[in-house]
Design a protein around this motif. Structure first.
Motif, PDB file in Angstrom:
ATOM      1  N   PRO A   8       0.856  -1.183   0.000  1.00 35.76           N
ATOM      2  CA  PRO A   8       0.000   0.000   0.000  1.00 35.76           C
ATOM      3  C   PRO A   8       0.898   1.242   0.000  1.00 35.76           C
ATOM      4  O   PRO A   8       1.983   1.239   0.591  1.00 35.76           O
ATOM      5  CB  PRO A   8      -0.778  -0.120   1.313  1.00 35.76           C
ATOM      6  CG  PRO A   8      -0.709  -1.569   1.687  1.00 35.76           C
ATOM      7  CD  PRO A   8       0.607  -2.049   1.141  1.00 35.76           C
ATOM      8  N   SER A   9       0.452   2.288  -0.650  1.00 37.38           N
ATOM      9  CA  SER A   9       1.289   3.474  -0.830  1.00 37.38           C
ATOM     10  C   SER A   9       1.810   4.045   0.490  1.00 37.38           C
ATOM     11  O   SER A   9       2.941   4.519   0.545  1.00 37.38           O
ATOM     12  CB  SER A   9       0.541   4.546  -1.613  1.00 37.38           C
ATOM     13  OG  SER A   9      -0.640   4.926  -0.927  1.00 37.38           O
ATOM     14  N   GLU A  10       1.009   3.965   1.547  1.00 34.97           N
ATOM     15  CA  GLU A  10       1.459   4.527   2.829  1.00 34.97           C
ATOM     16  C   GLU A  10       2.606   3.731   3.457  1.00 34.97           C
ATOM     17  O   GLU A  10       3.311   4.227   4.327  1.00 34.97           O
ATOM     18  CB  GLU A  10       0.300   4.691   3.814  1.00 34.97           C
ATOM     19  CG  GLU A  10      -0.361   3.401   4.247  1.00 34.97           C
ATOM     20  CD  GLU A  10      -1.501   2.920   3.358  1.00 34.97           C
ATOM     21  OE1 GLU A  10      -2.178   1.975   3.774  1.00 34.97           O
ATOM     22  OE2 GLU A  10      -1.697   3.468   2.262  1.00 34.97           O
ATOM     23  N   LEU A  11       2.813   2.498   2.991  1.00 38.89           N
ATOM     24  CA  LEU A  11       3.895   1.684   3.546  1.00 38.89           C
ATOM     25  C   LEU A  11       5.155   1.669   2.684  1.00 38.89           C
ATOM     26  O   LEU A  11       6.188   1.164   3.118  1.00 38.89           O
ATOM     27  CB  LEU A  11       3.418   0.249   3.778  1.00 38.89           C
ATOM     28  CG  LEU A  11       2.374   0.063   4.878  1.00 38.89           C
ATOM     29  CD1 LEU A  11       1.997  -1.400   5.005  1.00 38.89           C
ATOM     30  CD2 LEU A  11       2.864   0.599   6.203  1.00 38.89           C
ATOM     31  N   THR A  13       7.198   4.098   1.768  1.00 40.22           N
ATOM     32  CA  THR A  13       8.277   4.864   2.390  1.00 40.22           C
ATOM     33  C   THR A  13       8.836   4.137   3.602  1.00 40.22           C
ATOM     34  O   THR A  13      10.052   4.085   3.799  1.00 40.22           O
ATOM     35  CB  THR A  13       7.781   6.269   2.795  1.00 40.22           C
ATOM     36  OG1 THR A  13       7.257   6.910   1.642  1.00 40.22           O
ATOM     37  CG2 THR A  13       8.891   7.104   3.387  1.00 40.22           C
ATOM     38  N   LEU A  14       7.961   3.554   4.400  1.00 34.21           N
ATOM     39  CA  LEU A  14       8.412   2.809   5.579  1.00 34.21           C
ATOM     40  C   LEU A  14       9.229   1.587   5.163  1.00 34.21           C
ATOM     41  O   LEU A  14      10.284   1.319   5.731  1.00 34.21           O
ATOM     42  CB  LEU A  14       7.211   2.394   6.430  1.00 34.21           C
ATOM     43  CG  LEU A  14       7.516   1.702   7.754  1.00 34.21           C
ATOM     44  CD1 LEU A  14       8.362   2.587   8.664  1.00 34.21           C
ATOM     45  CD2 LEU A  14       6.226   1.295   8.447  1.00 34.21           C
ATOM     46  N   GLU A  76       0.051  -3.846  14.502  1.00 34.88           N
ATOM     47  CA  GLU A  76      -1.090  -2.961  14.758  1.00 34.88           C
ATOM     48  C   GLU A  76      -2.155  -3.663  15.588  1.00 34.88           C
ATOM     49  O   GLU A  76      -2.730  -3.073  16.501  1.00 34.88           O
ATOM     50  CB  GLU A  76      -1.679  -2.456  13.438  1.00 34.88           C
ATOM     51  CG  GLU A  76      -0.791  -1.459  12.729  1.00 34.88           C
ATOM     52  CD  GLU A  76      -1.264  -1.103  11.329  1.00 34.88           C
ATOM     53  OE1 GLU A  76      -2.167  -1.797  10.787  1.00 34.88           O
ATOM     54  OE2 GLU A  76      -0.723  -0.132  10.778  1.00 34.88           O
TER      55      GLU A  76
END
Length: 150
Positions: A8-11, A13-14, A76
């Motif tokens: 997913p795009s939010e991950l 960078t992480l 999470e």
């Protein structure tokens, strides 16, 4: 850097931050370093290997994008479980014994113990704000809503 399109795009960078050598996989040692520097969590080599092994579907000892997502999701869930246990404990301090809810009287009693003397009408007003079913008391689920609002 190897781009992992399944993340997913939010991950993305992480994942890139954890993948220090940009090979598209996260090793246990990379996981350890990043957990320490980005999350402040100091894990041993054995703990890092166990974390990787817990989601390592292909058995290569490394995390690909999908495995990383599973690891983050598991973390999470564990964090939410811990938060819920803490809320359950806090709820137990405010509820009237055996009632399973926070009443104006039990709220007044606990606030008094915490050094905040409130009248019963003030306590009713506090409860009313989060009393979703209008029964004059707070259930655990309503308490969660209240805690999330603050």
């Amino acid at each position: 850097m190897v781009v992992c399109h399944s993340l997913p795009s939010e991950l993305v960078t992480l994942f890139a931050a954890f993948d220090k050598d940009s090979d598209g996989r996260i090793s246990p040692s990379e996981l350890r370093v990043c957990m320490k520097t980005t999350l402040g969590e100091d894990v041993s080599a054995a703990e890092a290997e166990a974390l990787v092994a817990s989601v390592d579907a292909d058995g290569d000892g490394l995390l690909d994008g999908d495995e990383f997502v599973r690891l983050v999701s598991a973390a999470e869930v564990m964090a939410e479980d811990e938060r819920r246990r803490g809320l359950r404990e806090a709820f137990g301090m405010y509820e009237m014994e055996g009632q399973g809810c926070i009443t104006p009287t039990s709220l007044k009693r606990m606030l008094g113990r915490l050094g905040s003397e409130q009248g019963i009408d003030d306590c009713r007003a506090m409860i009313c704000r989060f009393d979703l079913n209008g029964d004059g008391v707070l259930t655990f689920d309503e308490f969660i809503v209240m805690m999330n609002a603050s």
